[in-house]
Enzyme design. Structure first.
Site, PDB file in Angstrom:
ATOM      1  N   GLY A  10      24.538   2.531  75.712  1.00 16.74           N
ATOM      2  CA  GLY A  10      25.019   2.327  74.338  1.00 16.74           C
ATOM      3  C   GLY A  10      25.720   0.987  74.189  1.00 16.74           C
ATOM      4  N   ALA A  11      25.243  -0.024  74.965  1.00 11.06           N
ATOM      5  CA  ALA A  11      25.920  -1.326  74.995  1.00 11.06           C
ATOM      6  C   ALA A  11      25.745  -2.112  73.701  1.00 11.06           C
ATOM      7  CB  ALA A  11      25.379  -2.150  76.166  1.00 11.06           C
ATOM      8  N   ALA A  16      31.136   0.265  71.730  1.00  9.38           N
ATOM      9  CA  ALA A  16      31.155  -0.776  72.755  1.00  9.38           C
ATOM     10  C   ALA A  16      31.755  -2.060  72.180  1.00  9.38           C
ATOM     11  CB  ALA A  16      29.741  -1.024  73.267  1.00  9.38           C
ATOM     12  N   ASP A 179      39.709  11.735  76.036  1.00  9.65           N
ATOM     13  CA  ASP A 179      40.287  12.173  74.769  1.00  9.65           C
ATOM     14  C   ASP A 179      41.249  11.037  74.464  1.00  9.65           C
ATOM     15  OD1 ASP A 179      42.219  13.160  72.897  1.00  9.65           O
ATOM     16  OD2 ASP A 179      41.434  15.165  73.286  1.00  9.65           O
ATOM     17  N   HIS A 180      40.889  10.158  73.526  1.00  8.15           N
ATOM     18  CA  HIS A 180      41.634   8.896  73.450  1.00  8.15           C
ATOM     19  C   HIS A 180      43.109   9.103  73.083  1.00  8.15           C
ATOM     20  CE1 HIS A 180      40.488   9.134  69.192  1.00  8.15           C
ATOM     21  NE2 HIS A 180      41.579   8.439  68.981  1.00  8.15           N
ATOM     22  N   HIS A 241      42.021  16.936  70.356  1.00  8.00           N
ATOM     23  CA  HIS A 241      43.229  16.093  70.266  1.00  8.00           C
ATOM     24  C   HIS A 241      44.506  16.915  70.027  1.00  8.00           C
ATOM     25  CE1 HIS A 241      40.372  12.916  70.152  1.00  8.00           C
ATOM     26  NE2 HIS A 241      40.043  13.061  68.890  1.00  8.00           N
ATOM     27  N   LYS A 341      42.028  15.540  56.485  1.00 10.90           N
ATOM     28  CA  LYS A 341      41.591  14.292  55.851  1.00 10.90           C
ATOM     29  C   LYS A 341      42.047  14.252  54.401  1.00 10.90           C
ATOM     30  CE  LYS A 341      37.498  13.294  58.554  1.00 10.90           C
ATOM     31  NZ  LYS A 341      38.080  12.091  59.132  1.00 10.90           N
TER      32      LYS A 341
HETATM   33  N1  LIG Z   1      32.398   4.253  67.059  1.00 19.05           N
HETATM   34  C1  LIG Z   1      33.561   4.790  67.386  1.00 19.05           C
HETATM   35  O1  LIG Z   1      34.624   4.330  67.010  1.00 19.05           O
HETATM   36  C2  LIG Z   1      33.628   6.011  68.268  1.00 19.05           C
HETATM   37  C3  LIG Z   1      34.885   6.554  68.579  1.00 19.05           C
HETATM   38  C4  LIG Z   1      34.955   7.635  69.444  1.00 19.05           C
HETATM   39  C5  LIG Z   1      33.805   8.180  69.969  1.00 19.05           C
HETATM   40  N2  LIG Z   1      32.596   7.656  69.641  1.00 19.05           N
HETATM   41  C6  LIG Z   1      31.415   8.259  70.258  1.00 19.05           C
HETATM   42  O2  LIG Z   1      30.766   7.272  71.049  1.00 19.05           O
HETATM   43  C7  LIG Z   1      29.361   7.425  70.999  1.00 19.05           C
HETATM   44  C8  LIG Z   1      28.724   6.133  70.551  1.00 19.05           C
HETATM   45  O3  LIG Z   1      29.159   5.850  69.247  1.00 19.05           O
HETATM   46  P1  LIG Z   1      28.796   4.520  68.477  1.00 19.05           P
HETATM   47  O4  LIG Z   1      29.631   4.522  67.251  1.00 19.05           O
HETATM   48  O5  LIG Z   1      28.866   3.350  69.372  1.00 19.05           O
HETATM   49  O6  LIG Z   1      27.261   4.796  68.055  1.00 19.05           O
HETATM   50  P2  LIG Z   1      26.179   3.729  67.593  1.00 19.05           P
HETATM   51  O7  LIG Z   1      26.801   2.524  67.009  1.00 19.05           O
HETATM   52  O8  LIG Z   1      25.193   4.501  66.795  1.00 19.05           O
HETATM   53  O9  LIG Z   1      25.513   3.293  68.958  1.00 19.05           O
HETATM   54  C9  LIG Z   1      24.667   4.127  69.676  1.00 19.05           C
HETATM   55  C10 LIG Z   1      24.199   3.420  70.923  1.00 19.05           C
HETATM   56  O10 LIG Z   1      23.306   4.303  71.585  1.00 19.05           O
HETATM   57  C11 LIG Z   1      22.101   3.586  71.906  1.00 19.05           C
HETATM   58  N3  LIG Z   1      20.991   4.515  71.855  1.00 19.05           N
HETATM   59  C12 LIG Z   1      20.637   5.343  70.853  1.00 19.05           C
HETATM   60  N4  LIG Z   1      19.539   6.039  71.189  1.00 19.05           N
HETATM   61  C13 LIG Z   1      19.202   5.647  72.426  1.00 19.05           C
HETATM   62  C14 LIG Z   1      18.154   5.992  73.326  1.00 19.05           C
HETATM   63  N5  LIG Z   1      17.216   6.911  73.013  1.00 19.05           N
HETATM   64  N6  LIG Z   1      18.109   5.388  74.517  1.00 19.05           N
HETATM   65  C15 LIG Z   1      19.011   4.455  74.851  1.00 19.05           C
HETATM   66  N7  LIG Z   1      20.041   4.092  74.068  1.00 19.05           N
HETATM   67  C16 LIG Z   1      20.123   4.675  72.861  1.00 19.05           C
HETATM   68  C17 LIG Z   1      22.011   2.512  70.840  1.00 19.05           C
HETATM   69  O11 LIG Z   1      21.303   1.398  71.328  1.00 19.05           O
HETATM   70  P3  LIG Z   1      19.847   0.964  70.799  1.00 19.05           P
HETATM   71  O12 LIG Z   1      19.819   1.208  69.340  1.00 19.05           O
HETATM   72  O13 LIG Z   1      19.733  -0.474  71.205  1.00 19.05           O
HETATM   73  O14 LIG Z   1      18.946   1.840  71.553  1.00 19.05           O
HETATM   74  C18 LIG Z   1      23.465   2.119  70.660  1.00 19.05           C
HETATM   75  O15 LIG Z   1      23.830   1.173  71.634  1.00 19.05           O
HETATM   76  C19 LIG Z   1      29.116   8.592  70.049  1.00 19.05           C
HETATM   77  O16 LIG Z   1      28.952   9.755  70.813  1.00 19.05           O
HETATM   78  C20 LIG Z   1      30.374   8.689  69.229  1.00 19.05           C
HETATM   79  O17 LIG Z   1      30.638  10.010  68.816  1.00 19.05           O
HETATM   80  C21 LIG Z   1      32.475   6.576  68.800  1.00 19.05           C
END
Ligand SMILES: NC(=O)c1ccc[n+]([C@@H]2O[C@H](COP(=O)([O-])OP(=O)(O)OC[C@H]3O[C@@H](n4cnc5c(N)ncnc54)[C@H](OP(=O)(O)O)[C@@H]3O)[C@@H](O)[C@H]2O)c1
Length: 499
Positions: A10-11, A16, A179-180, A241, A341
């Site tokens: 998920g880079a 990330a 769990d942040h 949390h 919320k």
């Molecule tokens: N965003 C936040 O602030 C936050 C906070 C706490 C927890 N989280 C959790 O962290 C996780 C990621 O969240 P995010 O917000 O970063 O999501 P996002 O922006 O939708 O990113 C998803 C990542 O997963 C990759 N991905 C999706 N399908 C894939 C596949 N089939 N194979 C390989 N890579 C795949 C995507 O890369 P490609 O599109 O290049 O494949 C992308 O890098 C989630 O579970 C979310 O609940 C997020």
């Protein structure tokens, strides 16, 4: 710290960019990363190593809190980054990944310690863990660790299923569940700060009358409708949390003899929570959903009018609950938790109310966000807080050393690299938490508890206040309700329910 490879699934994603790269960079600047360190970023989209490094640089320029954004330091940091195209479902991609990881280990002369950070949707956790195992990525001579973020399942059964699959590839000691809230400096320092505040004010811990834990926010469902409408406040906040905050606070009374004992005691606390019967959940829990209202003087729409939310959704955006820890220390002390919320303000706060001979109740307030602090309020009058008292910043902050604005991800990534699991959720805690909330989920599912619609910009349904008033308490620090929108009589908005 031992050298290691940080393999990031998920880079190219949002987490990330906003959290993980800035945290790694901060650790790099503070020289808290191993001297030889390799990062392999993974995603489906095609990127060259250079394009990936430039994306990381961009995220640092936007989100890093470090002052050191000069090109030399950034370049040294970015040198550690490589990119590899991987679809989590394609087995051959893992074999190619293994070659890249090994080549870098040889090139940098580093021990094959590998940390797999899954910054992807939870639906991929099992597939990735299995493929790491089967491809041989996880069988090098060094250590291996798996870092995942909640949600850990969506109920007890799915959490167990997930854990079983993960355990085929990783031991419990190798799984780091983020769990942040546990990464927040205030939460980590809570025990020590509490003990010194109690000693300083000569407060005996046996005199605690009640505890309130609130995590409230003004935001609505925002961009997360698809996920949130299936999770609700109970799964999104309460099961993880909020129960973690409860555990972190209660393990401190009485003071544990060591950090290790404290960690062990967390599971015991959840085990000693008085269980709920789904038919009686409504006596202890208030379920709410936001209606239209005003937030910071701007009108906002009701939950069921939000994009991506069904107009007849019964999902919860608010929960308040009364809990009882049935152990020798906490037996007679009610603990109230609420989260929701579209409420009047954003605050994460714990208030400990002390018993007193007279009508005046002293308070110990732990502010976890948006600002951090710990305050002792010697009360001058009982019910209404004076203006001076409500403005906590006018009180001496007992947290005498600043927490230097550390982000939770910095602390947690650093701990995971060190192998320090103290501030990660153990499987026992996760399983016991799901077990405890299951009757609430059943009661919601079977509509055994009303769903109160509260106006946005209030503090939730009136019933959340009634829950405390029945025991002679009230929520501390709620600002006065002033406008028509602040009327929170839940019955007016109650859906039909069966009992
Ligand atoms: N965003 C936040 O602030 C936050 C906070 C706490 C927890 N989280 C959790 O962290 C996780 C990621 O969240 P995010 O917000 O970063 O999501 P996002 O922006 O939708 O990113 C998803 C990542 O997963 C990759 N991905 C999706 N399908 C894939 C596949 N089939 N194979 C390989 N890579 C795949 C995507 O890369 P490609 O599109 O290049 O494949 C992308 O890098 C989630 O579970 C979310 O609940 C997020």
């Amino acid at each position: 710290m031992e050298s290691a490879t940080f393999v990031l699934f998920g880079a190219t994603g949002d987490l990330a960019k906003r959290k993980i790269y800035p945290a790694l960079f901060q650790l790099f600047v503070e020289q808290q990363l191993p001297s030889s360190f390799s990062v392999i970023g993974l995603g489906r989209r095609e990127l060259s190593h250079e394009a990936f490094q430039s994306n990381v640089a961009q995220s640092l320029l936007t989100f890093s809190r470090s002052e050191m954004k000069d090109s030399v330091v950034m370049e040294q940091f970015l040198n550690a980054f490589r990119y590899h195209v991987l679809d989590v479902n394609r087995r051959e991609d893992y074999t190619k990944l293994l070659s890249l990881v090994e080549d870098r280990e040889v090139e940098l002369n580093i021990t094959p310690n590998r940390m797999f950070y899954l910054s992807v949707g939870p639906e991929f956790f099992e597939t990735i863990a299995t493929n790491i195992h089967e491809s041989g990525l996880g069988s090098a001579r060094g250590w291996k660790r798996l870092v995942i973020e909640k949600p850990f399942g969506h109920n007890l059964e799915s959490a167990r299923q997930l854990n079983q699959t993960l355990n085929q590839a990783f031991e419990e000691s190798e799984i780091y569940r983020i769990d942040h809230y546990l990464g927040k400096p205030m939460v980590q320092q809570m025990g020590q700060l509490l003990q010194s505040a109690l000693t300083e004010h000569d407060l005996r811990t046996r005199t605690i009358a009640s505890v309130q834990i609130s995590a409230i926010e003004t935001l609505g469902v925002e961009e997360r409708a698809g996920y949130y409408d299936h999770a609700g406040a109970l799964r999104d906040m309460f099961q993880n949390h909020m129960l973690q905050l409860l555990m972190m606070l209660t393990i401190e009374f009485p003071k544990p003899s060591s950090a290790a004992e404290g960690v062990k005691r967390k599971s015991q606390i959840i085990k000693s929570l008085m269980p709920l019967n789904k038919r009686k959940v409504s006596q202890h829990v208030v379920r709410g959903q936001y209606g239209a209202g005003m937030i910071k003087e701007k009108p906002v729409i009701r939950y069921t009018d939000e994009a991506g939310i069904a107009s007849d959704s019964q999902n919860d955006t608010f929960i308040a609950a009364r809990l009882q820890v049935d152990d020798s220390f906490w037996k007679n002390t009610p603990i109230y938790i609420r989260t929701g919320k579209r409420l009047k303000e954003k605050a994460t706060r714990i208030v400990i109310e002390f018993k007193s001979e007279g009508p005046l109740k002293d308070l110990l307030i732990i502010e976890i966000g948006p600002q951090e602090g710990i305050y002792y309020l010697k009360r001058q009058s009982n019910h209404e807080l004076s203006e001076d008292e409500t403005s906590l910043r006018s009180q001496p902050n007992l947290m005498n050393k600043g927490v230097d604005g550390k982000d939770a991800y910095e602390t947690l990534i650093h701990d995971a690299l060190l192998g320090n699991k103290a501030y990660f959720a153990h499987w026992n805690e996760v399983e016991l938490s799901w077990e405890w909330v299951q009757p609430i989920m059943d009661a919601y599912q079977e509509n055994l508890i009303p769903l109160h619609v509260y106006p946005a910009g209030s503090y939730g349904p009136q019933e959340a206040s009634d829950l405390l008033e029945r025991d002679g308490f009230h929520w501390w620090f709620d600002k006065k309700q002033t406008s028509v929108n602040d009327v929170t009589k839940g019955e007016l908005f109650t859906y039909e329910y069966t009992n």
